[in-house]
Design an enzyme around this catalytic site. Structure first.
Site, PDB file in Angstrom:
ATOM      1  N   ASN A   3       1.207   2.148  -7.895  1.00  0.00           N
ATOM      2  CA  ASN A   3       1.293   2.840  -6.620  1.00  0.00           C
ATOM      3  C   ASN A   3       0.004   2.768  -5.787  1.00  0.00           C
ATOM      4  O   ASN A   3       0.018   3.059  -4.603  1.00  0.00           O
ATOM      5  CB  ASN A   3       1.669   4.301  -6.954  1.00  0.00           C
ATOM      6  CG  ASN A   3       1.561   5.246  -5.819  1.00  0.00           C
ATOM      7  OD1 ASN A   3       2.426   5.304  -4.968  1.00  0.00           O
ATOM      8  ND2 ASN A   3       0.468   6.010  -5.776  1.00  0.00           N
ATOM      9  N   TYR A  57      -1.606  -6.057   4.270  1.00  0.00           N
ATOM     10  CA  TYR A  57      -0.801  -4.972   3.680  1.00  0.00           C
ATOM     11  C   TYR A  57       0.670  -5.384   3.616  1.00  0.00           C
ATOM     12  O   TYR A  57       1.322  -5.259   2.569  1.00  0.00           O
ATOM     13  CB  TYR A  57      -0.982  -3.716   4.531  1.00  0.00           C
ATOM     14  CG  TYR A  57      -0.239  -2.482   4.041  1.00  0.00           C
ATOM     15  CD1 TYR A  57      -0.684  -1.780   2.927  1.00  0.00           C
ATOM     16  CD2 TYR A  57       0.893  -2.011   4.716  1.00  0.00           C
ATOM     17  CE1 TYR A  57      -0.017  -0.642   2.482  1.00  0.00           C
ATOM     18  CE2 TYR A  57       1.564  -0.873   4.289  1.00  0.00           C
ATOM     19  CZ  TYR A  57       1.109  -0.189   3.173  1.00  0.00           C
ATOM     20  OH  TYR A  57       1.773   0.939   2.741  1.00  0.00           O
ATOM     21  N   THR A  87       1.011  11.996   3.714  1.00  0.00           N
ATOM     22  CA  THR A  87       0.023  12.062   2.628  1.00  0.00           C
ATOM     23  C   THR A  87      -1.359  11.987   3.285  1.00  0.00           C
ATOM     24  O   THR A  87      -1.452  11.767   4.500  1.00  0.00           O
ATOM     25  CB  THR A  87       0.171  10.852   1.676  1.00  0.00           C
ATOM     26  OG1 THR A  87      -0.219   9.669   2.399  1.00  0.00           O
ATOM     27  CG2 THR A  87       1.598  10.686   1.168  1.00  0.00           C
TER      28      THR A  87
HETATM   29  N1  LIG Z   1       2.181   7.514   3.057  1.00  0.00           N
HETATM   30  C1  LIG Z   1       3.014   6.647   3.622  1.00  0.00           C
HETATM   31  O1  LIG Z   1       3.475   6.840   4.761  1.00  0.00           O
HETATM   32  C2  LIG Z   1       3.441   5.409   2.875  1.00  0.00           C
HETATM   33  C3  LIG Z   1       4.444   4.607   3.442  1.00  0.00           C
HETATM   34  C4  LIG Z   1       4.856   3.468   2.777  1.00  0.00           C
HETATM   35  C5  LIG Z   1       4.279   3.140   1.560  1.00  0.00           C
HETATM   36  N2  LIG Z   1       3.301   3.937   1.036  1.00  0.00           N
HETATM   37  C6  LIG Z   1       2.729   3.513  -0.247  1.00  0.00           C
HETATM   38  O2  LIG Z   1       2.679   4.607  -1.131  1.00  0.00           O
HETATM   39  C7  LIG Z   1       1.601   4.418  -2.045  1.00  0.00           C
HETATM   40  C8  LIG Z   1       0.748   5.669  -2.105  1.00  0.00           C
HETATM   41  O3  LIG Z   1       0.256   5.938  -0.809  1.00  0.00           O
HETATM   42  P1  LIG Z   1      -0.229   7.389  -0.369  1.00  0.00           P
HETATM   43  O4  LIG Z   1       0.206   7.567   1.027  1.00  0.00           O
HETATM   44  O5  LIG Z   1       0.131   8.381  -1.401  1.00  0.00           O
HETATM   45  O6  LIG Z   1      -1.817   7.123  -0.316  1.00  0.00           O
HETATM   46  P2  LIG Z   1      -3.092   8.032  -0.709  1.00  0.00           P
HETATM   47  O7  LIG Z   1      -4.204   7.458   0.094  1.00  0.00           O
HETATM   48  O8  LIG Z   1      -2.781   9.476  -0.603  1.00  0.00           O
HETATM   49  O9  LIG Z   1      -3.320   7.671  -2.266  1.00  0.00           O
HETATM   50  C9  LIG Z   1      -3.672   6.389  -2.665  1.00  0.00           C
HETATM   51  C10 LIG Z   1      -4.489   6.484  -3.949  1.00  0.00           C
HETATM   52  O10 LIG Z   1      -4.782   5.159  -4.421  1.00  0.00           O
HETATM   53  C11 LIG Z   1      -6.104   5.172  -4.944  1.00  0.00           C
HETATM   54  N3  LIG Z   1      -6.667   3.827  -4.999  1.00  0.00           N
HETATM   55  C12 LIG Z   1      -7.095   3.063  -3.954  1.00  0.00           C
HETATM   56  N4  LIG Z   1      -7.613   1.910  -4.402  1.00  0.00           N
HETATM   57  C13 LIG Z   1      -7.520   1.929  -5.753  1.00  0.00           C
HETATM   58  C14 LIG Z   1      -7.886   1.008  -6.774  1.00  0.00           C
HETATM   59  N5  LIG Z   1      -8.473  -0.159  -6.475  1.00  0.00           N
HETATM   60  N6  LIG Z   1      -7.645   1.337  -8.065  1.00  0.00           N
HETATM   61  C15 LIG Z   1      -7.082   2.537  -8.375  1.00  0.00           C
HETATM   62  N7  LIG Z   1      -6.707   3.451  -7.434  1.00  0.00           N
HETATM   63  C16 LIG Z   1      -6.929   3.149  -6.146  1.00  0.00           C
HETATM   64  C17 LIG Z   1      -6.848   6.067  -3.960  1.00  0.00           C
HETATM   65  O11 LIG Z   1      -8.090   6.519  -4.501  1.00  0.00           O
HETATM   66  C18 LIG Z   1      -5.835   7.188  -3.745  1.00  0.00           C
HETATM   67  O12 LIG Z   1      -6.009   8.232  -4.686  1.00  0.00           O
HETATM   68  C19 LIG Z   1       0.852   3.168  -1.564  1.00  0.00           C
HETATM   69  O13 LIG Z   1       1.271   2.045  -2.313  1.00  0.00           O
HETATM   70  C20 LIG Z   1       1.298   3.028  -0.117  1.00  0.00           C
HETATM   71  O14 LIG Z   1       1.249   1.700   0.344  1.00  0.00           O
HETATM   72  C21 LIG Z   1       2.877   5.055   1.651  1.00  0.00           C
END
Ligand SMILES: NC(=O)c1ccc[n+]([C@@H]2O[C@H](COP(=O)([O-])OP(=O)(O)OC[C@H]3O[C@@H](n4cnc5c(N)ncnc54)[C@H](O)[C@@H]3O)[C@@H](O)[C@H]2O)c1
Length: 256
Positions: free
Chosen positions: A96, A160, A194
């Site tokens: 994730n 991305y 988030t």
């Molecule tokens: N929030 C949205 O609207 C949304 C929409 C589509 C997809 N997503 C996907 O959902 C997933 C989670 O996103 P989120 O919104 O919860 O983000 P977030 O920023 O709240 O959390 C992401 C986490 O990933 C960690 N991270 C970053 N680089 C890292 C690495 N190299 N190794 C280990 N950990 C690492 C960060 O420290 C953070 O804790 C992602 O894959 C994102 O692409 C989110």
């Protein structure tokens, strides 16, 4: 929530690794899987992972924080070993973590491209390489967080979107290579509120709300519910699937 053998005290429930578990959807998934009785190892570069793990433990669950970067093979070795030592193995991997630099292609440096692909796509390959043979032997499941960006072009996200599109293909590919022992699926979230949205201003948030059918942003818990479902025995006949969790964002168009 005990899930322990009464004689040996050994943990008998499911064991999950969750990358990016320190925040947002990953933290919500950690809480959700823990509420369902699983033990969770959080992998994250952020020290906030310890706070999430500590909260799970205070609520009576089992969680460990493993600080590390998903781009580093040693992170995966250490996480697999920690899960084995503390809880007896790994049944579920939730890939994730992600990285995003918003810029059009001509303003994206090769280093930025490599970082985004490295975290969002190569990190998943490394996790699959280390853990899928074991998951296949234990009847486990992998769930990968892709995005609606895999299917739709929004300005400023070339790496991305390429990574997220790659994850949809990769999850199908892994489903075929590691079935029938392991199931591999992905979720495609739409706009989910988030900490990733901290940088998005009110006007842009409102624009995203209007682009959904359900007329709101989603919550991390709503994506965690879909991930937990795909990881669970309830999804026992589902593999290689891509489940959109976007409040109807991808089916609505504002057009005459
Ligand atoms: N929030 C949205 O609207 C949304 C929409 C589509 C997809 N997503 C996907 O959902 C997933 C989670 O996103 P989120 O919104 O919860 O983000 P977030 O920023 O709240 O959390 C992401 C986490 O990933 C960690 N991270 C970053 N680089 C890292 C690495 N190299 N190794 C280990 N950990 C690492 C960060 O420290 C953070 O804790 C992602 O894959 C994102 O692409 C989110």
């Amino acid at each position: 929530m005990s899930n322990a053998d009464p004689v040996s005290g050994r943990f008998t429930g499911r064991v999950a690794l969750v990358t990016g578990g320190a925040s947002g959807i990953g933290a919500a998934t950690t809480r959700r899987l823990s509420a369902e009785g699983a033990a969770v190892v959080i992998i994250d570069v952020s020290a906030e992972g310890e706070t999430v793990a500590e909260r799970v433990r205070s609520a009576g669950g089992r969680a460990l924080f493993l600080p590390g970067d998903v781009r580093d093979e040693r992170t995966w070795d250490r996480a697999a070993e920690a899960a084995e030592e503390a809880f007896g193995g790994t049944d579920i991997v939730v890939n994730n973590a992600y990285a995003l630099d918003v810029a059009p292609a001509h303003e994206t440096s090769p280093a930025s491209w490599d970082r985004q692909i490295g975290v969002s796509l190569t990190g998943v390959f490394l996790g699959a390489r280390r853990l899928l043979p074991g998951l296949a032997a234990r009847g486990g499941a992998m769930v990968i967080t892709s995005s609606v960006h895999a299917m739709f072009g929004l300005p400023g996200r070339p790496a991305y979107a390429a990574a997220k599109g790659g994850l949809v293909s990769l999850s199908r590919q892994l489903a075929v290579e590691y079935g029938p022992g392991a199931r591999v699926n992905c979720v495609l979230p739409g706009p989910i509120l988030t900490p990733a949205w901290d940088r998005v201003d009110e006007a842009d948030r409102a624009r995203s709300v209007r682009a959904t059918v359900l007329d709101r942003l989603g919550s991390p818990d709503e994506v965690a519910a879909a991930i937990a479902f795909l990881a669970s025995p309830d999804a026992s006949y589902i593999t290689g699937a891509a489940l959109t969790v976007d409040g109807g964002w991808s089916v609505a168009k504002d057009s005459a």
